[in-house]
Motif scaffolding. Structure first.
Motif, PDB file in Angstrom:
ATOM      1  N   LEU A 200       0.988  -1.157  -0.123  1.00  0.00           N
ATOM      2  CA  LEU A 200      -0.603  -0.143  -0.085  1.00  0.00           C
ATOM      3  C   LEU A 200       0.718   1.262  -0.043  1.00  0.00           C
ATOM      4  O   LEU A 200       0.009   2.125  -0.210  1.00  0.00           O
ATOM      5  CB  LEU A 200      -0.662  -0.055   1.383  1.00  0.00           C
ATOM      6  CG  LEU A 200      -2.429  -1.299   1.499  1.00  0.00           C
ATOM      7  CD1 LEU A 200      -2.555  -0.807   2.520  1.00  0.00           C
ATOM      8  CD2 LEU A 200      -2.852  -0.900   0.133  1.00  0.00           C
ATOM      9  N   GLU A 202       3.974   1.495  -0.709  1.00  0.00           N
ATOM     10  CA  GLU A 202       4.792   1.474  -2.564  1.00  0.00           C
ATOM     11  C   GLU A 202       3.425   1.624  -3.471  1.00  0.00           C
ATOM     12  O   GLU A 202       3.618   2.845  -4.677  1.00  0.00           O
ATOM     13  CB  GLU A 202       5.360   0.009  -3.102  1.00  0.00           C
ATOM     14  CG  GLU A 202       5.900   0.110  -2.603  1.00  0.00           C
ATOM     15  CD  GLU A 202       6.997  -1.685  -2.622  1.00  0.00           C
ATOM     16  OE1 GLU A 202       6.323  -2.533  -3.683  1.00  0.00           O
ATOM     17  OE2 GLU A 202       7.880  -1.579  -2.732  1.00  0.00           O
ATOM     18  N   ALA A 203       2.443   1.300  -3.157  1.00  0.00           N
ATOM     19  CA  ALA A 203       1.130   1.940  -4.243  1.00  0.00           C
ATOM     20  C   ALA A 203       0.749   3.402  -4.181  1.00  0.00           C
ATOM     21  O   ALA A 203       0.675   4.172  -4.587  1.00  0.00           O
ATOM     22  CB  ALA A 203       0.162   0.822  -4.036  1.00  0.00           C
ATOM     23  N   SER A 204       0.747   3.918  -2.538  1.00  0.00           N
ATOM     24  CA  SER A 204       0.762   5.075  -2.718  1.00  0.00           C
ATOM     25  C   SER A 204       2.034   6.228  -3.251  1.00  0.00           C
ATOM     26  O   SER A 204       1.672   7.001  -3.790  1.00  0.00           O
ATOM     27  CB  SER A 204       0.468   5.708  -1.443  1.00  0.00           C
ATOM     28  OG  SER A 204       0.765   6.407  -0.996  1.00  0.00           O
ATOM     29  N   GLY A 205       3.466   6.145  -2.978  1.00  0.00           N
ATOM     30  CA  GLY A 205       3.952   6.094  -3.882  1.00  0.00           C
ATOM     31  C   GLY A 205       3.856   6.482  -4.748  1.00  0.00           C
ATOM     32  O   GLY A 205       4.215   7.503  -6.220  1.00  0.00           O
ATOM     33  N   ASP A 206       3.659   5.230  -5.734  1.00  0.00           N
ATOM     34  CA  ASP A 206       3.087   4.312  -7.595  1.00  0.00           C
ATOM     35  C   ASP A 206       2.486   5.744  -7.890  1.00  0.00           C
ATOM     36  O   ASP A 206       2.458   6.329  -9.130  1.00  0.00           O
ATOM     37  CB  ASP A 206       3.237   3.248  -7.755  1.00  0.00           C
ATOM     38  CG  ASP A 206       2.866   3.270  -9.316  1.00  0.00           C
ATOM     39  OD1 ASP A 206       4.449   3.082  -9.211  1.00  0.00           O
ATOM     40  OD2 ASP A 206       1.887   2.512  -9.717  1.00  0.00           O
TER      41      ASP A 206
ATOM     42  N   PHE B  55      10.838   1.535  -7.334  1.00  0.00           N
ATOM     43  CA  PHE B  55      10.745   1.348  -6.142  1.00  0.00           C
ATOM     44  C   PHE B  55      11.854   0.283  -5.424  1.00  0.00           C
ATOM     45  O   PHE B  55      12.809   0.261  -4.036  1.00  0.00           O
ATOM     46  CB  PHE B  55       9.657   0.016  -5.016  1.00  0.00           C
ATOM     47  CG  PHE B  55       8.655  -0.098  -6.557  1.00  0.00           C
ATOM     48  CD1 PHE B  55       7.466   1.450  -5.830  1.00  0.00           C
ATOM     49  CD2 PHE B  55       7.931  -0.293  -7.127  1.00  0.00           C
ATOM     50  CE1 PHE B  55       6.833   1.996  -6.028  1.00  0.00           C
ATOM     51  CE2 PHE B  55       6.941  -0.308  -7.529  1.00  0.00           C
ATOM     52  CZ  PHE B  55       5.502   1.142  -7.220  1.00  0.00           C
ATOM     53  N   PRO B  75       9.682   6.970  -6.854  1.00  0.00           N
ATOM     54  CA  PRO B  75       8.156   6.506  -7.253  1.00  0.00           C
ATOM     55  C   PRO B  75       6.665   7.084  -7.747  1.00  0.00           C
ATOM     56  O   PRO B  75       6.821   7.628  -9.090  1.00  0.00           O
ATOM     57  CB  PRO B  75       7.974   5.348  -6.952  1.00  0.00           C
ATOM     58  CG  PRO B  75       8.774   5.037  -5.418  1.00  0.00           C
ATOM     59  CD  PRO B  75       9.979   6.430  -6.032  1.00  0.00           C
ATOM     60  N   TYR B  76       6.968   8.490  -6.800  1.00  0.00           N
ATOM     61  CA  TYR B  76       6.369   9.467  -6.571  1.00  0.00           C
ATOM     62  C   TYR B  76       6.414  10.732  -8.222  1.00  0.00           C
ATOM     63  O   TYR B  76       5.610  11.323  -8.707  1.00  0.00           O
ATOM     64  CB  TYR B  76       5.821   9.993  -6.186  1.00  0.00           C
ATOM     65  CG  TYR B  76       6.900  11.399  -4.984  1.00  0.00           C
ATOM     66  CD1 TYR B  76       7.526  11.733  -5.841  1.00  0.00           C
ATOM     67  CD2 TYR B  76       7.514  10.296  -4.084  1.00  0.00           C
ATOM     68  CE1 TYR B  76       8.332  13.036  -5.073  1.00  0.00           C
ATOM     69  CE2 TYR B  76       8.576  11.030  -3.423  1.00  0.00           C
ATOM     70  CZ  TYR B  76       8.512  12.368  -4.071  1.00  0.00           C
ATOM     71  OH  TYR B  76       9.920  12.714  -3.552  1.00  0.00           O
ATOM     72  N   PHE B  84      -0.435  -4.317  -8.614  1.00  0.00           N
ATOM     73  CA  PHE B  84       0.199  -5.378  -7.792  1.00  0.00           C
ATOM     74  C   PHE B  84      -0.338  -6.521  -7.908  1.00  0.00           C
ATOM     75  O   PHE B  84      -1.631  -6.286  -8.486  1.00  0.00           O
ATOM     76  CB  PHE B  84       0.715  -4.602  -6.592  1.00  0.00           C
ATOM     77  CG  PHE B  84       1.171  -3.056  -6.441  1.00  0.00           C
ATOM     78  CD1 PHE B  84       2.394  -4.037  -6.030  1.00  0.00           C
ATOM     79  CD2 PHE B  84       0.783  -2.162  -6.441  1.00  0.00           C
ATOM     80  CE1 PHE B  84       3.853  -2.534  -6.369  1.00  0.00           C
ATOM     81  CE2 PHE B  84       1.094  -1.365  -5.915  1.00  0.00           C
ATOM     82  CZ  PHE B  84       3.069  -1.169  -6.253  1.00  0.00           C
ATOM     83  N   ALA B  88      -3.554  -3.945  -4.062  1.00  0.00           N
ATOM     84  CA  ALA B  88      -3.026  -3.273  -3.250  1.00  0.00           C
ATOM     85  C   ALA B  88      -3.412  -2.166  -3.002  1.00  0.00           C
ATOM     86  O   ALA B  88      -3.333  -1.304  -3.264  1.00  0.00           O
ATOM     87  CB  ALA B  88      -1.077  -2.563  -3.283  1.00  0.00           C
ATOM     88  N   PHE B  90      -6.453   0.678  -0.885  1.00  0.00           N
ATOM     89  CA  PHE B  90      -6.445   1.491  -0.136  1.00  0.00           C
ATOM     90  C   PHE B  90      -7.683   1.056   0.652  1.00  0.00           C
ATOM     91  O   PHE B  90      -8.634   0.453   0.265  1.00  0.00           O
ATOM     92  CB  PHE B  90      -6.477   3.119   0.102  1.00  0.00           C
ATOM     93  CG  PHE B  90      -5.089   3.384  -0.468  1.00  0.00           C
ATOM     94  CD1 PHE B  90      -3.851   2.583  -0.322  1.00  0.00           C
ATOM     95  CD2 PHE B  90      -5.903   3.823  -1.824  1.00  0.00           C
ATOM     96  CE1 PHE B  90      -2.784   3.396  -1.047  1.00  0.00           C
ATOM     97  CE2 PHE B  90      -4.294   4.501  -2.530  1.00  0.00           C
ATOM     98  CZ  PHE B  90      -3.206   4.286  -1.569  1.00  0.00           C
ATOM     99  N   TYR B 101      -7.381   8.969  -6.083  1.00  0.00           N
ATOM    100  CA  TYR B 101      -6.270   8.939  -5.045  1.00  0.00           C
ATOM    101  C   TYR B 101      -5.480  10.030  -6.511  1.00  0.00           C
ATOM    102  O   TYR B 101      -4.371  10.276  -5.891  1.00  0.00           O
ATOM    103  CB  TYR B 101      -5.953   7.883  -4.939  1.00  0.00           C
ATOM    104  CG  TYR B 101      -4.907   8.147  -3.673  1.00  0.00           C
ATOM    105  CD1 TYR B 101      -5.158   8.794  -2.259  1.00  0.00           C
ATOM    106  CD2 TYR B 101      -3.679   8.123  -3.913  1.00  0.00           C
ATOM    107  CE1 TYR B 101      -3.836   8.267  -1.305  1.00  0.00           C
ATOM    108  CE2 TYR B 101      -2.433   7.826  -3.006  1.00  0.00           C
ATOM    109  CZ  TYR B 101      -2.396   8.636  -1.793  1.00  0.00           C
ATOM    110  OH  TYR B 101      -1.858   8.600  -1.291  1.00  0.00           O
TER     111      TYR B 101
END
Lengths: 303, 349
Positions: A200, A202-206, B55, B75-76, B84, B88, B90, B101
């Motif tokens: 989660l 990583e997903a948020s950063g992604d 990552f 990554p951002y 994933f 993944a 939320f 999001y």
């Protein structure tokens, strides 16, 4: 045929009725050992204490049976006692907030680090629990005074030119409290973090969130319950404990725990000590209810 | 819009301690291309994907997205979106909140992001599920939301990290077709990591087969299947029978040195060889008599597979199997001739 079974209440056989009764009683039967322990060791003493708090006090006597609210009035009007309530609240609040922040950071570190570090960190966190509170206090006595470890470290590192003593200060009491409550806070938060999928983060950063945003949007909401529980537990512990603050703090640091002890053992005024304990119990209950109300969404995300 | 490829990897290397997970990997994904990284577990395919997503950082080499170098970026700050394996999603956010999001993070204005959420959910056929929480969705629905969440961002490249491997077979086939349809409709660029070769074959424009951190072959799926460059690729892609033989004086012997009744149309030179045949190309009965290569073997046992029977044969130390849908039935111990054409056989030393 179906119409009949729908309109008439089902006729239960004796066996079915017995099965229902068992079904109804079984939860209580399973709970009974814990219930019995709770009643004997918590419920009954609490009631005895409540009764004691209304007894009369006479010189040379621990208590005289009677019924008076005098002790409560005294506690809520006499400045010394009222101040103790605020001192305890303030110290507990600051200590448990600090515990929470340090505990959260430490739990997150252990959670994010590779599994091979985990055992070492957990062992480290367990250390304070393996040592009795008294031994820990002796440890601080080696640490805080003028010729103690802290003073030595600060002077030899060149940060301070003169030796200092932090012994018998509110700061020492605060550090001592944080140290005692930290392991519990850490384990509560780690168990909550362990239930969260690291992907989660990583997903948020992604998806474009910077680390602080990820913390606010993902980690904080998912650990909120744990934060409240950890805070409440640290706060309650800090409110109730008396050895650490009175051994490390200044003589003027009159916490509720210290005054209860003084009334009970020093002044032999059991009713007053009991009344003060009841106030402590109520204060803790209020804090617990408050933290529970902050945890409005009680539904599980992991259904 | 630049003319640069969606993604370029230039001699990427990544080690973990003594293990080299990704070893000198270079590849290019053209715009609109669907490239699959296929390999057994530990082959470095997921590590490669994680390097692209940011990552992990490569030890050396360059990663470029749309011509812009990104291997130093977190990554951002990269124009990628990952789907994933676990989805993944939320858990504390609704489906709509999950999908919006990334748009919120990229400060897309409200009207546009509302439209994109609506479109993305329509694309994955989850309109009406906006207010549900992930815990109220099935595994397949969760992966669809994850797909919508990534697609709504319209990244330069979509990264799929074995997104179907946690689903059961029928759902996997269904979603596989859906991803393929979306790719055909929208033409996004994608890298898809999987260890499932049928997934790789069915979906990809090109397949990169990975082994021990290297790309061993990268080509269109049919070429990978029909013209494998190495023994590893041949055995990893599709089913195969391996016949380890020794050839001496034009005579074929098995490993133990016993001669076997194997007639090869174009026998290789003397030495030890491993002959590989696809069981789907092995024929029995009358067809075998006309085949270029033939072996006489005994039926060891048979498996009933529904449409066909799968017969396992033994000849000396050699073992092979083939699927037979004809009317005849064979019993263990029966002696048969099975055969295949040279075009369907690969020989490795």
């Amino acid at each position: 045929m179906t119409a009949v079974t729908e309109t008439h209440a089902p006729v239960l056989t004796t066996e079915a009725r017995r099965a229902r009764r068992v079904e109804r009683l079984l939860p209580w039967a399973l709970m009974s050992p814990a219930l019995v322990i709770s009643i004997i060791f918590f419920g009954i003493p609490m009631l005895l204490m409540l009764r004691m708090s209304f007894n009369e006090h006479a010189p040379q006597r621990l208590y005289v049976p009677g019924f008076t609210a005098r002790h409560y009035v005294q506690l809520l009007t006499e400045e010394r006692f009222v101040n103790a309530v605020w001192t305890t609240m303030k110290l507990s609040l600051v200590a448990s907030l600090a515990t929470l922040i340090i505990g959260y950071a430490f739990a997150m570190l252990v959670w994010l680090k590779p599994a091979r570090w985990r055992l070492a960190f957990i062992g480290l966190a367990l250390c304070p629990l393996l040592i009795s509170e008294i031994s820990i206090i002796f440890g601080w006595w080696m640490f805080f005074p003028k010729n103690g470890l802290l003073s030595y470290a600060l002077t030899s590192a060149g940060i301070l030119s003169d030796k200092i003593s932090l012994m018998y200060t509110e700061f020492a009491a605060f550090v001592g409290l944080v140290y005692v409550t930290l392991p519990f806070c850490f384990f509560i938060l780690l168990s909550i973090l362990d239930g969260i999928d690291k992907r989660l983060i990583e997903a948020s950063g992604d998806l474009g969130a910077k680390p602080l945003t990820t913390f606010r949007e993902v980690l904080l909401p998912l650990t909120w319950t744990g934060i409240l529980v950890a805070f409440a537990q640290s706060f309650i512990w800090a409110m109730g404990t008396y050895a650490t603050p009175s051994a490390l703090g200044p003589d003027t640091l009159w916490t509720m725990g210290y005054l209860i002890q003084e009334q009970m053992l020093g002044k032999s005024n059991w009713p007053l000590a009991s009344a003060f304990s009841m106030i402590l119990v109520v204060a803790v209950a209020v804090v617990m209810m408050f933290t529970r109300s902050l945890n409005a969404r009680r539904t599980s995300f992991h259904a | 819009m630049t003319t640069a490829p969606a993604l370029e990897l230039d001699h990427i290397r990544r080690t973990y301690g003594l293990v080299t997970a990704v070893d000198d990997v270079s590849l290019t994904v053209a715009k609109g291309e669907f490239l699959t990284l296929l390999g057994p577990s530990g082959s470095g395919k997921t590590s490669t994907l994680r390097l692209i997503g940011g990552f992990e950082r490569p030890d050396s080499g360059e990663i470029r997205i749309n011509g812009r170098r990104v291997d130093h970026l977190p990554p951002y700050a990269r124009d990628t979106a990952t789907i994933f394996q676990t989805g993944a999603l939320f858990p504390h956010k609704t489906v709509a909140e999950n999908v919006v999001y990334g748009l919120k993070m990229h400060k897309i204005d409200k009207a546009e992001s509302e439209k994109r959420v609506k479109d993305a959910l329509a694309m994955v056929r989850l309109t009406g599920f906006e207010q549900r929480y992930p815990a109220q969705l099935s595994g397949g629905q969760k992966q669809r939301v994850a797909l919508a969440r990534s697609m709504a961002l319209r990244p330069a490249i979509l990264l799929f990290d074995e997104p179907l491997s946690a689903l059961d077979l029928s759902l996997r086939l269904q979603l596989r077709a859906e991803i393929k349809r979306l790719h055909d409709e929208l033409g996004f660029s994608a890298i898809y990591v999987t260890h499932d070769q049928s997934e790789a074959m069915a979906m990809s424009s090109r397949v990169a087969v990975m082994n021990k951190g290297h790309i061993v072959q990268i080509d269109k799926p049919d070429i990978i299947f029909h013209e494998p460059k190495s023994e590893f690729v041949f055995t990893f892609i599709g089913e195969s029978c391996c016949l380890p033989v020794t050839i001496r004086n034009g005579e074929v012997r098995d490993k133990s040195g016993e001669p076997v009744d194997l007639k090869l149309a174009r026998p290789p030179a003397a030495g030890e060889w491993r002959l590989y045949v696809r069981p789907s190309r092995v024929v029995m009965g009358e067809a075998a008599a006309a085949a270029e290569n033939r072996i006489a073997a005994n039926v060891a046992f048979a498996e009933f597979l529904g449409d066909v029977y799968r017969y396992h044969f033994k000849s000396g130390a050699l073992e092979l199997f083939c699927d037979y849908g004809g009317p005849e039935r064979f019993q263990p111990g029966d002696r048969c001739v099975v055969g295949w054409d040279s075009a369907h056989m690969s020989v490795f030393q």
